[in-house]
Design a protein around this motif. Sequence first.
Motif, short mmCIF file in Angstrom:
data_model
loop_
_atom_site.label_atom_id
_atom_site.label_comp_id
_atom_site.label_asym_id
_atom_site.label_seq_id
_atom_site.Cartn_x
_atom_site.Cartn_y
_atom_site.Cartn_z
N GLY A 71 0.82 -1.22 0.00
CA GLY A 71 0.00 0.00 0.00
C GLY A 71 0.85 1.25 0.00
N ARG A 72 1.86 1.28 0.84
CA ARG A 72 2.76 2.43 0.88
C ARG A 72 3.53 2.58 -0.44
NH1 ARG A 72 1.97 1.62 6.10
NH2 ARG A 72 2.33 3.24 7.62
N ALA A 73 3.97 1.45 -0.98
CA ALA A 73 4.70 1.48 -2.25
C ALA A 73 3.82 2.05 -3.36
CB ALA A 73 5.19 0.08 -2.62
N LEU A 74 2.57 1.61 -3.42
CA LEU A 74 1.66 2.12 -4.45
C LEU A 74 1.34 3.60 -4.20
CD1 LEU A 74 0.01 1.66 -6.98
CD2 LEU A 74 -1.88 0.87 -5.52
N ALA A 75 1.12 3.98 -2.97
CA ALA A 75 0.83 5.39 -2.66
C ALA A 75 1.99 6.28 -3.10
CB ALA A 75 0.56 5.57 -1.17
N GLY A 76 3.21 5.89 -2.78
CA GLY A 76 4.37 6.67 -3.19
C GLY A 76 4.50 6.75 -4.69
N HIS A 77 4.25 5.63 -5.36
CA HIS A 77 4.34 5.61 -6.81
C HIS A 77 3.29 6.54 -7.44
CE1 HIS A 77 4.97 4.20 -10.87
NE2 HIS A 77 3.65 4.11 -10.97
N LEU A 78 2.07 6.46 -6.96
CA LEU A 78 1.01 7.30 -7.53
C LEU A 78 1.27 8.78 -7.30
CD1 LEU A 78 -2.13 5.11 -6.73
CD2 LEU A 78 -1.08 5.52 -8.98
N ILE A 79 1.76 9.14 -6.13
CA ILE A 79 2.11 10.55 -5.88
C ILE A 79 3.19 10.99 -6.86
CG2 ILE A 79 3.33 12.07 -4.24
CD1 ILE A 79 0.40 11.79 -3.64
N ASP A 80 4.19 10.16 -7.06
CA ASP A 80 5.25 10.50 -8.01
C ASP A 80 4.69 10.68 -9.42
OD1 ASP A 80 7.04 10.33 -5.91
OD2 ASP A 80 7.79 8.34 -6.48
N ARG A 81 3.75 9.82 -9.82
CA ARG A 81 3.15 9.93 -11.16
C ARG A 81 2.31 11.19 -11.28
NH1 ARG A 81 4.21 9.08 -15.16
NH2 ARG A 81 2.43 8.14 -16.16
N TRP A 82 1.49 11.50 -10.26
CA TRP A 82 0.66 12.71 -10.32
C TRP A 82 1.54 13.95 -10.40
CZ3 TRP A 82 -4.12 12.51 -11.72
CH2 TRP A 82 -4.95 11.44 -11.37
N GLU A 83 2.63 13.94 -9.65
CA GLU A 83 3.49 15.13 -9.62
C GLU A 83 4.42 15.20 -10.82
OE1 GLU A 83 5.22 15.39 -5.69
OE2 GLU A 83 3.25 15.80 -4.84
N GLY A 84 4.65 14.10 -11.49
CA GLY A 84 5.60 14.10 -12.59
C GLY A 84 4.99 14.08 -13.97
#
Length: 183
Positions: A77-90
Amino acid sequence: MRRSSEQTKAAILRAARDRFSADGYDRATVRAIAAAADIDPSMVMRYFGSKRELFAKAADLDLKLPDLTTVPRDEVGRALAGHLIDRWEGDDALRILLRTAMTDEDASAKMQKIFAGQLTPLIARFTDDPVDAATRAGLAASQALGLALCRYVIRLPPVAALSREEVVEWVGPTLQRYLAGPR
């Protein structure tokens, strides 16, 4: 200096992403996109056919979801949350698509296809029930899209002010439940 057709298409796509991001689909115009790309508006139509087709290409994206099978099960869950934040911001395309999906049925359908089509197979690795995987993917998408709406479109102050790490700490456990937790 003349640009190649590939350079021209790339310039149009960059300009389209900027205009769609700033103005949304409805207010962005082919003329404004062409002006930003420093070309005649007819060239936009030549390369992309219509504003809708240009939008589809500008918002064509892959969530680039990580292989969560390599992550300890209690950390997915944490791994996916971090990945999605990175995608939204990038990726401006995700934010463009989110804004546009609020008012445009085609953009909404595209967003559904992206999230369902990419999240469901990822989540299916954690459950044997395909119906359960689709439901879990829908709930994970609701969390990801709701977060993105509040953080990047509405810019809700408490949510927009959170650091990446804070978002992961708050949202990770919820995604964890949707990915690999009990029903």
